[in-house]
Enzyme design. Sequence first.
Site, PDB file in Angstrom:
ATOM      1  N   GLU A 204     -42.239 -34.037  45.088  1.00 38.22           N
ATOM      2  CA  GLU A 204     -42.407 -33.363  43.793  1.00 38.22           C
ATOM      3  C   GLU A 204     -42.134 -31.888  44.034  1.00 38.22           C
ATOM      4  O   GLU A 204     -43.005 -31.155  44.520  1.00 38.22           O
ATOM      5  CB  GLU A 204     -43.840 -33.583  43.272  1.00 38.22           C
ATOM      6  CG  GLU A 204     -44.176 -35.039  42.993  1.00 38.22           C
ATOM      7  CD  GLU A 204     -43.537 -35.573  41.710  1.00 38.22           C
ATOM      8  OE1 GLU A 204     -42.994 -34.765  40.940  1.00 38.22           O
ATOM      9  OE2 GLU A 204     -43.583 -36.787  41.502  1.00 38.22           O
ATOM     10  N   CYS A 238     -45.126 -25.564  37.948  1.00 38.14           N
ATOM     11  CA  CYS A 238     -43.791 -26.038  38.339  1.00 38.14           C
ATOM     12  C   CYS A 238     -42.908 -26.311  37.135  1.00 38.14           C
ATOM     13  O   CYS A 238     -41.693 -26.170  37.224  1.00 38.14           O
ATOM     14  CB  CYS A 238     -43.915 -27.280  39.207  1.00 38.14           C
ATOM     15  SG  CYS A 238     -44.875 -28.579  38.436  1.00 38.14           S
TER      16      CYS A 238
END
Length: 450
Positions: A204, A238
């Site tokens: 990720e 993010c």
Amino acid sequence: MIDNMKTVFDSGRTRDLAWRRAQLEAVERLMAECEGEFMAALAADLGKPPMESYTTEISYVSGEAAYCRKKLSRWTKSKRVSTPLVGQPGTSWIQPEPLGVVLVIGAWNYPVQLTLAGMVAAITAGNCVVIKPSELAPATSALLARRVPKYLDPECINIVTGGVAETSALLELPFDHILYTGGGNVGRIVMAAAAKNLTPVTLELGGKSPCVVLPDANLEATARRIVWGKFTNAGQTCTAPDYILTDADTEAKLVPLIKKSIDDMFGSDPQQSDSYGRIINSRHFDRVSQLIGSGTVVAGGQTDAGDKYIAPTVLTGVSPESPVMQEEIFGPILPIVRADDLDEAIAAIRKRDKPLSAYLFTRDKQAETRFLNDVSCGSACINDVMMFAAVHELPFGGVGPSGMGAYSGKRGFDTFSHMKAVMKRGWWPDLDIRFAPYTEKKFKLLRKIR
Ligand code: NAD
């Protein structure tokens, strides 16, 4: 540690659905009973406002645990598939099975969510788990180390704290899967280490998530939503909109609305606001502060190194070659880059790495379709930012340099499961056709039934 966990895994304890349910309930209890402690730790590490801690970390994790608990019996059921004539008499099915002992390495920006949501997925799939929170959020990491063993089965769920040395040592071990969240450079280290043990990885990662604003958008709502997404956690998200792509007229209308939204949300001096966080450490403070010079400051721009404070900052006149456009910003700076129309915006996005997220604000259905077809990204949102994270049934993960694999909800269960293919044959009739000796007659018949 991993040997003991493998022994417990082999005993079948974690396969038991009652064990999985109990662990997921324990996660929900941990989040409810230690809410205040988590809020205090997140405030110490990131100056995170309590409401942000609640929505993006505490209730996110307990919501995910509750959702997985409710879906557990459905997801774990074998799924029957059809068996062709050549396999008759017979039945075939896909039977999910846990992988074994898995490792979850979390990042510092959402230090509770990014460690425990992965753990929840691994438990749901019936695995033993080692979690490794980020050392850059030390208060949260210490709290997790104190609380997790008290709530969760310590023989099946372990926590390792520490930094590079401890993570490197963990990466030597033959885990059955690794879920890593963080930057791409360390992602490469994780993948290379995992390759030595043929351990599959889910990475990720991050990237520059673009946000395209077309002139027909509801600009007031657009400004509010972008300001919320960009300045939550002081930009250290993010999936935060990294930069805006828009035309000159829309920029001229949007900038005052963005400034008003910043003022409405954080007041005239955001440093005094209880709703605004801080930069994680001095290294990141220095890195982000230096990017302010990449354009004309039209909002914010103030910094305070002692307080690790960077004001919500908006830059115009930003060239695609400027420092702020070279890497993911991961801080509260919002550059606006010119793109005269959707074609130009899409071309600009496609020149860069595939982003983790991409956003489009418009009322035009055709523009929406084009954007979704032409922009490859992990997740997309039309007319908002980041809100897909609230949808349990959407997988979360990047594509290309923004990551590989995904989790959240059912996709998390799938990530930590092996989908075993099973076929069971009946005894009779045991047709002769596939067995030697091969004859012309058998061959002809075989061609017909295939
Ligand atoms: P970080 O510094 O917390 O590192 C992540 C983890 O890697 C930590 O647990 C750390 O101990 C470990 N680590 C660091 N260096 C290592 C090394 N040399 N060897 C082995 N392990 C090591 O986090 P970061 O990298 O600063 O994270 C920020 C990045 O993460 C941003 O790019 C952001 O976009 C991305 N991110 C992605 C997601 C997502 O879900 N896709 C979520 C949050 C952050």
